[in-house]
Design an enzyme around this catalytic site. Structure first.
Site, PDB file in Angstrom:
ATOM      1  N   CYS A  42     -10.616  14.860  -7.886  1.00 38.52           N
ATOM      2  CA  CYS A  42     -11.663  13.838  -7.959  1.00 38.52           C
ATOM      3  C   CYS A  42     -12.972  14.334  -7.364  1.00 38.52           C
ATOM      4  O   CYS A  42     -14.022  13.716  -7.547  1.00 38.52           O
ATOM      5  CB  CYS A  42     -11.213  12.555  -7.264  1.00 38.52           C
ATOM      6  SG  CYS A  42     -10.602  12.784  -5.585  1.00 38.52           S
TER       7      CYS A  42
ATOM      8  N   CYS B  93      -4.446  18.693  -3.926  1.00 36.34           N
ATOM      9  CA  CYS B  93      -5.125  18.215  -5.128  1.00 36.34           C
ATOM     10  C   CYS B  93      -6.431  17.589  -4.677  1.00 36.34           C
ATOM     11  O   CYS B  93      -6.448  16.673  -3.862  1.00 36.34           O
ATOM     12  CB  CYS B  93      -4.287  17.181  -5.875  1.00 36.34           C
ATOM     13  SG  CYS B  93      -5.161  16.491  -7.310  1.00 36.34           S
TER      14      CYS B  93
ATOM     15  N   ASP C  64     -15.021   6.888   5.400  1.00 39.89           N
ATOM     16  CA  ASP C  64     -14.176   7.916   4.776  1.00 39.89           C
ATOM     17  C   ASP C  64     -14.585   8.225   3.351  1.00 39.89           C
ATOM     18  O   ASP C  64     -14.292   9.311   2.839  1.00 39.89           O
ATOM     19  CB  ASP C  64     -12.706   7.476   4.787  1.00 39.89           C
ATOM     20  CG  ASP C  64     -12.488   6.239   3.946  1.00 39.89           C
ATOM     21  OD1 ASP C  64     -12.152   6.383   2.758  1.00 39.89           O
ATOM     22  OD2 ASP C  64     -12.678   5.121   4.452  1.00 39.89           O
TER      23      ASP C  64
ATOM     24  N   CYS D 232      -1.939  15.319  -2.399  1.00 39.01           N
ATOM     25  CA  CYS D 232      -3.166  14.514  -2.513  1.00 39.01           C
ATOM     26  C   CYS D 232      -3.923  14.506  -1.190  1.00 39.01           C
ATOM     27  O   CYS D 232      -3.420  14.017  -0.166  1.00 39.01           O
ATOM     28  CB  CYS D 232      -2.813  13.087  -2.918  1.00 39.01           C
ATOM     29  SG  CYS D 232      -4.248  11.984  -2.993  1.00 39.01           S
TER      30      CYS D 232
ATOM     31  N   TYR E 252      -7.624   8.797   3.822  1.00 37.76           N
ATOM     32  CA  TYR E 252      -7.696   7.337   3.830  1.00 37.76           C
ATOM     33  C   TYR E 252      -6.369   6.624   3.626  1.00 37.76           C
ATOM     34  O   TYR E 252      -6.056   5.680   4.342  1.00 37.76           O
ATOM     35  CB  TYR E 252      -8.703   6.875   2.765  1.00 37.76           C
ATOM     36  CG  TYR E 252      -8.766   5.382   2.579  1.00 37.76           C
ATOM     37  CD1 TYR E 252      -9.207   4.556   3.621  1.00 37.76           C
ATOM     38  CD2 TYR E 252      -8.405   4.787   1.383  1.00 37.76           C
ATOM     39  CE1 TYR E 252      -9.269   3.176   3.460  1.00 37.76           C
ATOM     40  CE2 TYR E 252      -8.467   3.410   1.214  1.00 37.76           C
ATOM     41  CZ  TYR E 252      -8.894   2.599   2.254  1.00 37.76           C
ATOM     42  OH  TYR E 252      -8.953   1.256   2.092  1.00 37.76           O
TER      43      TYR E 252
ATOM     44  N   ASN F  25       6.006   5.018  -7.226  1.00 36.59           N
ATOM     45  CA  ASN F  25       4.651   5.164  -6.697  1.00 36.59           C
ATOM     46  C   ASN F  25       3.977   6.297  -7.444  1.00 36.59           C
ATOM     47  O   ASN F  25       4.508   7.407  -7.486  1.00 36.59           O
ATOM     48  CB  ASN F  25       4.702   5.475  -5.193  1.00 36.59           C
ATOM     49  CG  ASN F  25       3.380   6.004  -4.674  1.00 36.59           C
ATOM     50  OD1 ASN F  25       2.320   5.593  -5.125  1.00 36.59           O
ATOM     51  ND2 ASN F  25       3.448   6.922  -3.729  1.00 36.59           N
TER      52      ASN F  25
ATOM     53  N   GLY G 239      -0.436  -1.213  -0.938  1.00 36.21           N
ATOM     54  CA  GLY G 239      -0.482  -2.124  -2.077  1.00 36.21           C
ATOM     55  C   GLY G 239      -0.378  -3.554  -1.618  1.00 36.21           C
ATOM     56  O   GLY G 239       0.511  -3.892  -0.827  1.00 36.21           O
TER      57      GLY G 239
ATOM     58  N   CYS H 228      -9.421  10.037 -11.191  1.00 37.64           N
ATOM     59  CA  CYS H 228      -8.081  10.521 -10.846  1.00 37.64           C
ATOM     60  C   CYS H 228      -7.094   9.998 -11.878  1.00 37.64           C
ATOM     61  O   CYS H 228      -7.185   8.849 -12.311  1.00 37.64           O
ATOM     62  CB  CYS H 228      -7.686  10.031  -9.455  1.00 37.64           C
ATOM     63  SG  CYS H 228      -5.977  10.428  -9.001  1.00 37.64           S
TER      64      CYS H 228
END
Length: 459
Positions: free
Chosen positions: A452, A449, A364, A254, A260, A118, A40, A400
């Site tokens: 996406c 997961c 990626d 995830c 990435y 997060n 972030g 997502c």
């Protein structure tokens, strides 16, 4: 409306320290946040509390920008406390404003509370409406403020903050890692599916929480273990105490942490990120081989998978781009023209590597295709005779809802065009994506997961 780039972005990174001594933990929090800066870049914040001083006294500082832009030596010196939490933010929910910067903190009748978060709570609006009916007034739009309010209100009815958290967590749906700080305690909570990472570290007598193990290493702390999905871990003078709040058989980590998001030197749930990306590149080479002279990657995100592709294919790996690290972040540019100019400023092709060569270019992911198309034009101009693009993730087809800014379907090039149409649109000789089935080669039997890519949402 956010101007999306050809990258998806994680929402946030969190870092927390509990120390039994009287020395301030602000410097350690600062260095931990710098190590998590990739998660972030919009805002950063630190909140500390001195458990040896005035009970409930909180010192805090937040600002917009990178960690080293927000904090100075003078600012850190004012943050005196032996317990603290820090946060770096990329907003997938809520506007990019100082009101939504974290950690959130406030005082109430039973003490003080600070929270860093997060992820994304998919039923947050319902929770907010319930809290507003009870008198809550929100300053911002971020999920974290509502969760903190819910815990504080529940604390009014419970004996401990842990009891309050245990009543709130079952109400939350989504992917999240929470750090909660009270005057004497530091508490970490991970969602029951394990969507968002959170780990525990130790440095001498101090305990730490971090989104990634690399942040622990950056402050010379040793990795203890990952927080389990659905677990709440409390750090006090008595050490670590664990409580499972939601024990579900189903898990869904995830996959994009390994593709990435996470740093190369991190280990998440027992799997090294670097090794996973190398294996992903090898799987890509097996699935989409091509006759070529050189394999290269888009800095920095495609380089590791490119090494794996080269190792598997036997085609030499070379760096073909020079990256200017002092140019601003392209995904923050509001218009397409500005983003294209920024890509030219940020990346230059090394002509001697690609001139007269058949090139395999690895990245990626590809969201909209605009940045990739620009890179292909640059390679052609530098003399590449063929360019074959390989993507070390499947095509993005669906949004997502768990804290990653994969946009709506209209922004996803793979949702709008076939592979052949994308080839013509971005100007490449061939295009190949990693398949969902190849994830087992990357991460073994870790439950993932991947909604996406395949629309199989775990919640």
């Amino acid at each position: 409306m956010r101007a999306y780039s050809d990258k998806v972005h994680e929402e946030c990174g969190v870092f927390g320290v509990w120390s039994p001594g009287t020395a301030s933990v602000a410097q350690m929090l600062y260095h931990g946040l710098v190590a998590l800066q990739h998660r972030g870049q919009e805002s950063a914040g630190i909140v500390v509390c001195d458990s040896h001083g005035v009970i409930g006294n909180i010192e805090a500082y937040k600002g917009m920008g990178l960690v080293n832009e927000v904090f100075s030596e003078g600012t850190l010196a004012k943050l005196q406390g032996n317990i603290g939490i820090g946060h770096v933010r990329y907003s997938t929910a809520g506007a990019s404003t100082i009101e939504n910067a974290q950690p959130v903190f406030f005082s109430y009748s039973k003490g003080t509370l600070a929270l860093a978060h997060n992820g994304n709570i998919s039923n947050i609006q319902q929770l907010k409406e319930q809290l507003i009916q009870k008198g809550a007034v929100f300053k911002g739009t971020a999920d974290s403020e509502a969760v903190a309010y819910a815990i504080a209100m529940e604390r009014m009815q419970q004996d401990t903050v842990e009891d309050a958290i245990s009543h709130v967590i079952p109400q939350l749906k989504g992917g999240y890692a929470l750090l909660v700080m009270s005057p004497q305690k530091l508490i970490g909570v991970r969602d029951s599916l394990g969507l968002k990472p959170l780990c525990i570290g130790k440095k001498e007598d101090a305990y730490l929480f971090a989104s990634e193990s690399a942040a622990l290493t950056s402050v010379d702390a040793e990795f203890v273990r990952d927080v389990l999905p659905g677990e709440m871990v409390t750090i006090t003078e008595q050490g670590l105490q664990s409580r499972i709040l939601k024990n579900e058989k189903k898990k869904a980590h995830c996959i994009f942490e390994y593709i990435y998001f996470a740093r190369l030197d991190s280990v998440l749930d027992g799997i090294g990120v670097y090794d996973a990306r190398i294996r992903g590149g090898k799987a890509l080479a097996k699935r989409y081989p091509v006759e070529a002279d050189v394999v290269t990657g888009v800095p920095e995100s495609g380089l590791t998978a490119a090494v794996g592709y080269a190792e598997q294919s036997g085609i030499p790996f070379k760096l073909s781009f020079y990256k200017n690290s002092y140019v601003g972040r392209t995904f923050l540019k509001p218009t397409r023209e500005e983003r294209v100019r920024s890509v030219h400023m940020k990346l230059n092709v090394i002509q001697s590597v690609v001139k007269g060569k058949r090139v395999v270019l690895i990245d990626d992911s590809m969201v909209r295709g605009t940045t990739m198309a620009n890179l292909i034009r640059m390679m052609r101009k530098a003399g590449a005779v063929e360019v074959h693009v390989r993507i070390s993730s499947p095509p993005f087809l669906y949004p997502c809802y768990y804290g990653t800014d994969v946009p709506d379907n209209s922004q996803l090039i793979a949702n709008q065009y076939s592979v052949q149409e994308i080839c013509r649109k971005i100007g490449v000789d061939s295009l190949g994506y990693l398949e969902v089935e190849d994830f087992t080669e990357m991460t073994g039997d870790l439950p993932l997961c991947r909604a996406c890519f395949d629309q199989q949402y775990p919640i």
